[in-house]
Write a protein that holds these residues in place. Structure first.
Motif, mmCIF file in Angstrom:
data_model
loop_
_atom_site.group_PDB
_atom_site.id
_atom_site.type_symbol
_atom_site.label_atom_id
_atom_site.label_comp_id
_atom_site.label_asym_id
_atom_site.label_seq_id
_atom_site.Cartn_x
_atom_site.Cartn_y
_atom_site.Cartn_z
ATOM 1 N N UNK A 155 42.399 27.454 41.795
ATOM 2 C CA UNK A 155 41.043 27.679 42.281
ATOM 3 C C UNK A 155 39.952 27.579 41.240
ATOM 4 N N UNK A 156 40.214 26.924 40.106
ATOM 5 C CA UNK A 156 39.196 26.763 39.062
ATOM 6 C C UNK A 156 38.742 25.309 39.004
ATOM 7 N N UNK A 157 37.475 25.102 38.662
ATOM 8 C CA UNK A 157 36.918 23.754 38.587
ATOM 9 C C UNK A 157 36.164 23.573 37.281
ATOM 10 N N UNK A 158 36.071 22.318 36.817
ATOM 11 C CA UNK A 158 35.403 21.989 35.564
ATOM 12 C C UNK A 158 34.387 20.873 35.822
ATOM 13 N N UNK A 159 33.164 21.055 35.307
ATOM 14 C CA UNK A 159 32.135 20.026 35.441
ATOM 15 C C UNK A 159 31.233 20.013 34.232
ATOM 16 N N UNK A 160 30.351 19.018 34.153
ATOM 17 C CA UNK A 160 29.437 18.929 33.019
ATOM 18 C C UNK A 160 28.161 18.219 33.433
ATOM 19 N N UNK A 161 27.130 18.375 32.619
ATOM 20 C CA UNK A 161 25.898 17.620 32.814
ATOM 21 C C UNK A 161 25.177 17.504 31.479
#
Length: 410
Positions: free
Chosen positions: A162-168
């Motif tokens: 249930x963990x997610x990784x993103x960037x900007x």
């Protein structure tokens, strides 16, 4: 290697036949489809406004060699190869065999004019080489394609719990993006269609103009990015020893990405100028925050970490990338390694700006560290066992309550 840890290794040169990636410690039973779980991240790494011609040549995809059967991990080392399409143009220069004594030395593409800002000169001196090609081929950021493949496996593991990784991207050169108070639920989905992977359309136009201006001047630009991990439970990492503190592990991982010269957890440099009353995140009771033990925070200026341990709030890691060192014009002074004369640094094919790509690589590194910390905490030879251990832990911290302790307890 200790049990219940995730580790990875990469091998290969920029213009060699291919890159190799090995991930060890992945539990058995993880559903993994390279075409949908790994290759999209490899494509994301190749994107971004300001990239060079190499990205038009390569079409990266991961070929799994071991550790996967019928779409499910086996618990054994997972190995992958990413073939370099440009290899066909470098078969002489990057041959494994001893060169033909009668051949043309220029065909070996030697580099005798080290570039300031690259590993060229330091590597030549450290490894006692004369041709900097022996250094720059491995020191090249092309290696990060293998890291992204490893990170995609870690991302898939995190998704299982249930963990997610993103960037900007938050900055290109002098152009700063405005960051909304609430980030989109799916951060990558919100920015991946942007050529600069930014949440601020107005800043994006200015960033593109800045990159165009740098390209016209034969120069390069750096910038900043932010990686966000949601869904991690409280308690990953440790304060008991310096090398187990999660903030230190994350900083080392992100700093290891090519051209990254600064890392912070949350708004650390801004916080350094504020009084403590405006920095620390007040604690309140919030039973809905099951992954934080039923506690909430009024803000997340700590970036999801206190004492080197996750708090249950989003983990926020920021990186600063220096401008790429290969300059097409305004070439910096250097020294010829053959005779010591002063000349200008060599030019290798390169990008004008690679900050959006660096953010994707940093995602991979953060995912690898987070997945390692998850396995360190909960262990498990299989995904089922890992989830069971984590669920038991979350049930326990959620049911502790404020009852009176046994004698001698605290």
């Amino acid at each position: 290697m200790a049990l219940d840890h995730l580790s990875f290794h990469t091998a290969g040169e920029s213009h060699g036949r291919g890159l190799v990636a090995v991930v060890e410690g992945v539990p058995a039973g993880l559903r993994l489809d390279p075409a949908s779980d790994i290759d999209p991240d490899l494509r994301r790494r190749q994107g971004g406004y300001g990239r060079g011609r190499r990205m038009q040549i390569e079409s990266d995809r991961a070929e799994v060699i071991s550790g996967l059967r019928l779409g499910v991990t086996l618990g054994s080392p997972l190995s992958m190869v990413i073939w370099n399409r440009d290899w066909k143009n470098w078969t002489t220069a990057m041959a494994h065999e001893v060169p033909d004594p009668g051949g043309n030395p220029k065909a070996l593409r030697p580099v005798y004019l080290p570039r300031p800002g690259h590993a060229d000169l330091a590597g030549v001196l450290k490894y006692d080489r004369r041709d900097a090609r022996d250094v720059l081929e491995r020191a090249s950021a092309r290696e990060t394609a293998a890291r992204v493949a490893c990170g995609a496996v870690a991302r898939t593991l995190l998704r299982e719990v249930g963990a997610s990784v993103g960037s900007h991207v938050t900055r290109i050169g002098k152009v700063e993006a405005r960051i909304p108070d609430e980030l989109p639920a799916d951060l990558n989905d919100a920015v991946d269609d942007s050529p600069l992977r930014t949440l601020d359309p107005e800043a994006e136009d200015a960033m593109i103009a800045a990159i165009d201006a740098a390209k016209g001047a034969g120069d390069t630009l750096g910038g900043c990015f932010e990686v966000v991990v949601r869904g991690l439970p409280v308690g990953l990492g440790s304060y008991v020893s310096w090398d187990r503190k999660l903030d230190g592990r994350l900083a080392q991982a992100v700093m290891s990405v090519h051209a990254i010269k600064g890392v912070e957890v949350g708004p650390a440099f801004v916080n350094a100028a504020r009084p403590g009353s405006r920095v620390h995140d007040a604690i309140l009771r919030d039973k809905s925050r099951t992954r934080a033990g039923g506690f909430g925070r009024l803000g997340n200026r700590a970036g999801g970490l206190e004492g080197g341990v996750t708090t249950g709030s989003p983990l926020v890691v920021r990186g600063a990338m220096k401008p790429i060192s290969t300059l097409l014009r305004n070439r910096l002074p250097s020294v010829d390694l053959r005779d010591g004369t002063s000349k200008h640094a060599t030019v290798e094919r390169s990008d004008v700006c690679a900050v959006p790509a660096a953010a994707v690589v940093a995602e991979a590194m953060v995912a690898l560290v987070a997945a390692d910390a998850l396995l360190e905490k909960f262990g498990g030879d299989s995904i089922v066992e890992l989830r069971r251990n984590m669920d038991s832990y979350l049930d326990h911290i959620g049911s502790r309550g404020f009852r009176e302790r046994e004698p001698g307890g605290l």
